[in-house]
Design a protein around this motif. Structure first.
Motif, PDB file in Angstrom:
ATOM      1  N   LEU A 167       0.825  -1.216   0.000  1.00 56.31           N
ATOM      2  CA  LEU A 167       0.000   0.000   0.000  1.00 56.31           C
ATOM      3  C   LEU A 167       0.855   1.260   0.000  1.00 56.31           C
ATOM      4  CD1 LEU A 167      -2.813  -1.072   2.464  1.00 56.31           C
ATOM      5  CD2 LEU A 167      -3.107  -0.436   0.073  1.00 56.31           C
TER       6      LEU A 167
ATOM      7  N   ARG B  52     -10.079  -5.458   0.343  1.00 58.36           N
ATOM      8  CA  ARG B  52      -8.775  -5.535  -0.324  1.00 58.36           C
ATOM      9  C   ARG B  52      -8.861  -5.094  -1.782  1.00 58.36           C
ATOM     10  NH1 ARG B  52      -4.935  -8.333   2.507  1.00 58.36           N
ATOM     11  NH2 ARG B  52      -3.892  -9.132   0.677  1.00 58.36           N
ATOM     12  N   ALA B  55      -8.852  -1.380  -1.688  1.00 60.26           N
ATOM     13  CA  ALA B  55      -7.487  -0.895  -1.415  1.00 60.26           C
ATOM     14  C   ALA B  55      -6.565  -1.040  -2.625  1.00 60.26           C
ATOM     15  CB  ALA B  55      -6.899  -1.655  -0.239  1.00 60.26           C
ATOM     16  N   ILE B  72      -4.090   6.059   0.662  1.00 57.45           N
ATOM     17  CA  ILE B  72      -5.004   5.050   1.201  1.00 57.45           C
ATOM     18  C   ILE B  72      -4.370   4.459   2.453  1.00 57.45           C
ATOM     19  CG2 ILE B  72      -6.130   2.833   0.783  1.00 57.45           C
ATOM     20  CD1 ILE B  72      -6.008   3.458  -2.216  1.00 57.45           C
ATOM     21  N   PHE B  74      -4.702   1.598   5.606  1.00 56.13           N
ATOM     22  CA  PHE B  74      -5.347   0.301   5.833  1.00 56.13           C
ATOM     23  C   PHE B  74      -4.997  -0.164   7.237  1.00 56.13           C
ATOM     24  CE2 PHE B  74      -7.204  -3.157   3.051  1.00 56.13           C
ATOM     25  CZ  PHE B  74      -7.599  -3.972   4.097  1.00 56.13           C
ATOM     26  N   PHE B  76      -5.328  -3.457   9.402  1.00 56.46           N
ATOM     27  CA  PHE B  76      -5.619  -4.878   9.202  1.00 56.46           C
ATOM     28  C   PHE B  76      -6.189  -5.506  10.467  1.00 56.46           C
ATOM     29  CE2 PHE B  76      -2.307  -3.590   6.300  1.00 56.46           C
ATOM     30  CZ  PHE B  76      -2.729  -4.133   5.105  1.00 56.46           C
TER      31      PHE B  76
END
Lengths: 265, 243
Positions: A167, B52, B55, B72, B74, B76
């Motif tokens: 990411l 996912r 993302a 972005i 994230f 988890f």
């Protein structure tokens, strides 16, 4: 402070007890061997008891042992460093490419399982009886645990951590340096501990075949053996063991500094 | 699925499968700027896969996905912290190198300032999750995705983190899409709650959460809150084939 001393004693006591048992066994062996003291002057012919280790160590002998120690130590140290560089590079390269792994892995296994004592004369024939040949023997015996542990460690990084770097659009290089190698470092250090001992073995075993030039510890111990000079032979063996132990402790210290602070269960 | 704010992410006609098993079928959703959207649904309905895909960690077998190119964040299910970095270094991992201020602010808001020199293994589960949230937000994301971020925590810690999340959302103004099994969590945090069907997952219901912000713990005990939670639970029950 008192607690630390008590803890140190608690940790040191078991190996010290074993040392005491070994020394007692050593004395028992020395005084139970037939003809060990047949020379009549009180000195041992076969196995010197611990207090006679340094009997007969004159200046010339000490010089030979010092030179041999330097040769074996420098061979083991430089060979170990080369084994680390080659082992980690191969492990990382194979982690990047399954094709490279399947191409190289069988040959690396073949090198690993071939007794180094068989390869040494071939290496001397090819490379010549030089420091380079000594290093080659040392690297060949020591690199494999580092390679296999690097490959396993780099491949074992959790997918969650990889996702974080994906990411962040990390490059392959950033992913390797900032994620995979640090994550693999406990596994790599486990390989280094094994390889440290192997590097010392390689430096000393390889030395048996060097018939020219200043001998290392391997060849020197055969000289003392042939001359039935038990005291210097045992001293040389103890120095070789000390070098191996020193390498192991050096790697353990580095692991303690670099990995142990964060690698907790 | 009306979104009044400008759309920051949009999925339409998304299908996905793993080894021939269809996990997502014709999924469509939109996420508005500054909006918080929760996704609830039965286990194995493809919620994590959907997240996912949003993302960009998975490319869908079919369908269109529009998302911010970068920015972005994230969070988890597992905190996914770097064990060889201390708390502060983990928090800075994704932040811009000259953006010290946000890391300090986030550490402070999340109560981690005094733990900044600790290693991750020295933190509790709740602190690890907070650090994971801090790390994601330190990159100043426009869109934050969270996969059951509070699922492994006890209820007291979870409720506290809900309020910390709401505070951070208010101050930073990011959009958030998160997956949860806890209906009360979805209602407490979100502007909309999307309900997914069993696999192959589709979004089959949408509930708008009418409660004004900032929300306080008292809301959890109000009849309106319980009523909305009940309606969502009933919806899930129906989807599971219940009476």
């Amino acid at each position: 402070m008192a607690a630390r001393v008590a803890q140190l004693l608690k940790r040191s006591l078991p190996p010290l007890i074993v040392l005491g048992v070994v020394i007692a066994g050593w004395y028992a062996l020395a005084y139970s061997l037939d003809n060990n003291f047949a020379s009549g002057d009180g000195s041992a012919l076969l196995v010197p008891p611990p207090h006679q280790l340094f009997v007969g160590l004159n200046d010339a002998t000490l010089d030979r042992i010092t030179q041999a120690t330097w040769i074996s130590l420098s061979t083991a140290f430089v060979g170990f460093l080369l084994a680390i560089a080659i082992g980690v590079t191969l492990g990382v390269a194979m982690s990047f490419s399954r094709s490279l792994e399947s191409a190289l892995w069988p040959w690396l296994i073949a090198i690993q399982v071939t007794p180094i004592i068989v390869l040494t004369p071939i290496i001397i024939r090819v490379v010549g009886a030089s420091f380079g040949a000594r290093l080659t023997v040392t690297v060949l015996i020591a690199f494999f645990p580092i390679t296999s542990n690097t490959l396993f460690g780099v491949r074992s990084v959790s997918s969650g951590l990889h996702d974080v770097f994906t990411l962040a659009r990390a490059t392959r290089w950033q992913r390797l340096i900032r994620l995979q190698l640090p994550a693999a470092s406990p596994t790599i250090f486990a390989g280094l501990r094994v390889s440290a001992g192997l590097a010392v073995i390689g430096a000393i075993v390889g030395d048996f075949f060097f018939t020219r030039g200043t001998p290392g510890l391997g060849r020197l111990i055969t000289f003392f053996f042939q001359d039935t000079r038990s005291g210097p032979m045992f001293v040389t063996a103890l120095i070789a063991a000390g070098i191996g132990l020193g390498f192991f402790l050096l790697v353990s210290l580095l692991r303690r500094l670099l990995v142990s602070p964060w690698d907790q269960p | 699925m009306a979104v009044t704010a400008p759309t920051i992410a949009r999925l339409s006609g998304v299908h996905h499968h793993f080894d021939g098993a269809v996990v997502l079928s014709d999924v469509a959703l939109q996420l508005g700027a500054g909006e918080v959207v929760a996704i609830v649904g039965p286990s194995g309905c493809g919620k994590t896969t959907l997240l996912r895909i949003v993302a960009g960690l998975i490319s869908p077998a079919r369908g269109d996905v529009t998302r911010p190119e970068r920015e972005i964040g994230f969070v988890f299910q597992e905190p996914a912290l770097l064990p060889w970095r201390r708390v502060e270094a983990n928090a800075r991992l994704l932040a811009a190198s000259d953006d010290d201020g946000i890391v300090e602010q986030l550490l402070s808001v999340s109560g981690l300032t005094e733990h900044r020199r600790k290693w991750p293994y020295q933190l509790s589960g709740g602190m690890k999750m907070r650090l994971s949230l801090v790390r994601a937000l330190a990159a100043r994301p426009r869109m934050l995705l969270m996969d059951e971020p509070f699922g492994a925590l006890d209820s007291i810690t979870r409720n506290r983190l809900h309020d910390e999340f709401a505070t951070l959302h208010k101050s930073r103004g990011f959009s958030a899409l998160f997956v949860t099994h806890a209906i009360d969590e979805a209602v407490y945090l979100a502007d909309r709650v999307l309900v997914m069907s069993e696999a192959p997952g589709r979004i089959v219901r949408e509930f708008t959460v009418p409660f004004a912000r900032p929300r306080t713990s008292a809301l959890r005990y109000s009849p309106e809150f319980a009523s909305l939670c009940g309606a969502i639970a009933e919806s899930l029950h129906e989807l599971a084939g219940g009476a």
